[in-house]
Design an enzyme around this catalytic site. Structure first.
Site, PDB file in Angstrom:
ATOM      1  N   SER A 269      -0.965   3.695  -6.264  1.00 47.57           N
ATOM      2  CA  SER A 269      -0.701   2.636  -5.283  1.00 47.57           C
ATOM      3  C   SER A 269      -1.723   2.714  -4.167  1.00 47.57           C
ATOM      4  O   SER A 269      -2.331   3.761  -3.937  1.00 47.57           O
ATOM      5  CB  SER A 269       0.702   2.788  -4.698  1.00 47.57           C
ATOM      6  OG  SER A 269       0.722   3.799  -3.691  1.00 47.57           O
ATOM      7  N   ASP A 270      -1.928   1.615  -3.470  1.00 51.47           N
ATOM      8  CA  ASP A 270      -2.684   1.704  -2.224  1.00 51.47           C
ATOM      9  C   ASP A 270      -1.777   2.328  -1.167  1.00 51.47           C
ATOM     10  O   ASP A 270      -0.594   2.597  -1.413  1.00 51.47           O
ATOM     11  CB  ASP A 270      -3.187   0.320  -1.816  1.00 51.47           C
ATOM     12  CG  ASP A 270      -4.475   0.399  -1.000  1.00 51.47           C
ATOM     13  OD1 ASP A 270      -4.718   1.440  -0.365  1.00 51.47           O
ATOM     14  OD2 ASP A 270      -5.240  -0.581  -0.987  1.00 51.47           O
ATOM     15  N   ALA A 271      -2.315   2.556   0.016  1.00 52.08           N
ATOM     16  CA  ALA A 271      -1.619   3.343   1.036  1.00 52.08           C
ATOM     17  C   ALA A 271      -0.264   2.743   1.393  1.00 52.08           C
ATOM     18  O   ALA A 271      -0.176   1.582   1.819  1.00 52.08           O
ATOM     19  CB  ALA A 271      -2.491   3.454   2.287  1.00 52.08           C
TER      20      ALA A 271
END
Length: 744
Positions: A269-271
């Site tokens: 996932s992104d942040a």
């Protein structure tokens, strides 16, 4: 393969649910400067302690944002030494366009239209990253961007899926080498899957609504190409895609990425994106968010603190998360660690790291990349290249001209300013002792309305020098220009004005830069304009009044030296625009590959108050050479739907110096089962031609270049039709021919 699977399966059988969840969790590890205020929601003092505790307990699978070799070894030992299973962690980092040696920003590298230069540059980035202990980069960003207000346009390859796919492949090969785990290579992580570049209004993080036709024909191709090139990782997007948060979309990560394209790597996932499934109003709580993401096919969560995946044991116990899905994700993460050799060699040679970072060959790669990325937009009267022998004085104007931090661009964190060459320094070194080179800032730094996301690192916010007096500095710049033989004005956006969380509502030059340029032009001294940017800016006035305009982008560590090489003609600019350059923000979005629609003869009159044509077309770029195209032929004028036709054209450099040209092929399908764009890029090749040299360039057009996703049948089709072909130096090429495709 069997050995890797057996090793991984044996580990999984020994793991507790908490340890499995830990392997699927990636933590930021921040050591911020004293007094810095975090831009993200975390306790800057507590966060490192929390991460180190997770390492000791064996419940952290990866860390990011650590670049010091000694620190990486220390943290790796916390994960390996004395732990029950001793599983090493993956270290990731945003190696977007270099680590210590900074390359031109990605949109600039795309402007080179040169896959070999791009691959060579990212190989240098990978070598430096691996030497310090980084195993994985969150790059390349392969999002198509058709709205230049979106700040992250700078990280991609522009508006075109064909060019974007070619750039994506070159970057993956540069980062990863021949295979995952190759020496001096790192895992490539194409991002952000999918559609992130289509945010409403170009506003970062806003929702995206794209038709199936746009997704399959425009936004997906660079991702598919990256997967086929062997990318070991894919990152999720932040936003809603057609009403579904991307990180919760099983359709994206299981049905498209794995089932349709055969992706074998792991998804991150992104942040904080998994946690954000609650923010979206998609998941009820963090347990639900973790279950939805892992069931969708998101293998690892990137989290600042309090990760949702820490709740996976609860999700498993309650039955909302699939044990099969969790084990599959753990397996993919562990396989990546095995392939990267972390179990056999978890630590790095700190002395070797220093040696690799100091390699002067890396700086030469960066210099050549900056030379090949620059795009000459205007050169009236042949002002460029400058006559070094006939000049006595050069005035270099603008605050960006002597800013080493800004010439590097955004998304760099471990650079060395001592070895960075500014524009002023580059010109002084190249001009020699007999030429006086003076510099004046002219105008003050422009500050953003809200702070940059990266201000917390302490070195990202530009500042005026102490004692800066605005009006006196402006006048000094004009006076210097008046007394010089030639003026080089550097304008653009400060590097913190573009990138993530850096979208704009305007494309105008920030602050008083245009006013300064107008005053300098008013002196009558010949002016060369250098543009430092990562997106098209409003250059309508300069395009009418400044004789020479060279877009150098943010050219990196050796940017100033490369700019001087170009200005003095040591090399000829050969880059081409990877996007359509609009006249004004009111034309956005403007793409060359549009359909004919109704009344195509009025295409250039869609707005009554402004020409509906771009300032510069897609693929545009001038040279110090002059190129003529002739003898355009097709090998077979009639082929079947499964056939390939070879298009040949003769290109001649009629100029008096060696120069590069990017030969571009555009295709149009006249009729079929759907309306097709008026032109689409379907082939290109960058060639170097000596003065007077001619060369025949051949470009194949096969089924892959003609197939498209048809929204009516919801499948891929290849129509029988007549196809128009244009070949030339940009998307307005006039030399044309055609061929016919008949049914099998």
């Amino acid at each position: 393969m069997e050995t890797i699977q057996s090793q991984v399966d044996e580990l999984i059988t020994q793991m507790t649910p908490a340890e499995k969840a830990g392997q699927l969790t990636q933590y930021f590890y921040f050591r911020l400067p004293a007094g810095a205020e975090p831009a993200l929601d975390f306790d800057a003092e507590e966060q490192p302690r929390m991460v180190e505790s997770a390492l000791r307990e064996g419940v952290a699978g990866s860390l990011l944002f650590v670049t010091d070799p000694a620190e990486i070894n220390r943290l790796q030992r916390l994960a390996v030494d004395g732990n029950r299973l001793g599983i090493p962690v993956l270290f990731g980092f945003d190696v977007i366009h270099g680590l210590r040696t900074i390359l031109p920003v990605p949109i600039a590298m795309a402007a080179s239209w040169d896959p070999q230069t791009i691959e060579r540059g990212q190989s240098v980035a990978a070598r430096e990253a691996r030497a310090v202990g980084i195993h994985w980069t969150f790059a390349p960003m392969v999002d198509i961007a058709r709205d230049p207000r979106w700040g992250r346009i700078i990280e991609g390859a522009g508006e075109d899926p064909y060019l974007g796919a070619a750039v994506a492949v070159a970057q993956v090969r540069g980062f990863q080498g021949g295979e995952l785990g190759a020496p001096e290579s790192i895992i490539a992580g194409p991002k952000h899957f999918a559609g992130y570049g289509g945010a409403l209004g170009g506003r970062d993080y806003d929702e995206v609504n794209l038709s199936d036709s746009e997704l399959w024909n425009v936004y997906f191709p660079p991702f598919k190409a990256a997967v086929e090139a062997g990318a070991g990782n894919v990152m999720t997007a932040y936003m809603d895609l057609n009403g579904i948060p991307a990180a919760g979309s099983r359709w994206l990560f299981t049905e498209v990425l794995r089932d349709t394209w055969g992706f074998k790597g792991f998804v991150v996932s992104d942040a904080n994106v998994v946690r954000s499934l609650v923010t979206h109003g998609f998941a009820a709580d963090l347990i639900d968010a973790a279950a939805r993401a892992v069931n969708a096919g998101v293998d690892m969560e990137m989290a600042v603190a309090d990760p949702a995946y820490a709740h996976l044991p609860e999700a498993l116990e309650s039955g909302v998360a699939s044990e099969q899905a969790v084990d599959a994700s753990v397996r993919r993460v562990l396989e990546a660690k095995v392939r990267m050799g972390l179990f056999e060699a978890p630590y790095i040679d700190e002395d070797l790291a220093r040696e690799v970072l100091a390699d002067p060959a890396h700086r030469e790669v960066a210099r050549v990349a900056a030379q090949r990325s620059a795009v000459l937009l205007r050169n009236e009267g042949g002002l460029l290249p400058l006559d070094g022998g006939g000049l006595r004085s050069i005035a270099v104007i603008g605050p960006l001209a002597d800013s080493k931090r800004d010439i590097l661009g955004p998304w760099v964190f471990d650079y060395d300013l001592d070895e960075t060459v500014s524009v002023v320094e580059g010109i002084r070194a190249r001009a020699g002792e007999g030429v006086r080179v003076d510099h004046a800032r002219g105008v003050p730094v422009v500050q953003r309305v809200f702070p940059s996301l990266f201000n917390m690192f302490g070195w990202n916010k530009p500042e005026d020098p102490e004692g800066f007096e605005q009006e006196a500095e402006f006048q000094q710049a004009v006076d210097l220009a008046r007394g010089a033989d030639v003026v080089v004005v550097v304008v653009g956006e400060w590097q913190n004005m573009i990138g993530e969380a850096a979208s704009r509502s305007s494309l105008e030059l920030p602050g008083r830069q245009r006013e300064l340029l107008q005053a300098v032009v008013g002196t009558g001294t010949p002016v060369v304009l250098l543009v430092m940017n990562g997106r098209p800016l409003d250059l309508r006035w300069p395009a009418e009044h400044v004789p020479a305009i060279l877009d150098i982008w943010y050219p990196g560590t050796q940017g100033g030296a490369a700019a001087a090489d170009l200005l003095f003609g040591d090399v000829s600019p050969g880059g081409k625009l990877p996007f359509t350059w609009p006249r004004t923000v009111g034309q956005v979005p403007m793409v060359y590959a549009h359909t004919r629609s109704h009344e195509p003869e009025n295409q250039e009159r869609r707005y009554w108050d402004e020409d509906s044509t771009p300032l510069f077309p897609f693929g545009y770029g001038l040279s110090y050479g002059r190129f003529e195209y002739a003898n355009l032929t097709v090998e077979q004028p009639v082929i079947t739907t499964g056939g390939t036709v070879t298009v040949s054209v003769e290109v001649t450099n009629t100029g008096d110096r060696e120069a590069d040209e990017v030969v571009q092929l555009y295709l149009h399908q006249r009729f079929g089962s759907a309306s097709r764009p008026v032109r689409e890029l379907k082939g290109f090749r960058r060639v170097t031609l000596a003065a007077g040299e001619s060369r025949v360039v051949e470009l194949p057009v096969g089924p892959n270049e003609r197939r498209y996703w048809n929204a009516a049948v919801r499948d891929w089709v290849i129509d029988s039709s007549i196809f128009d072909v244009w070949v030339g130096g940009d998307s307005t090429a006039q030399l044309s021919t055609r061929f016919e495709v008949t049914k099998e």
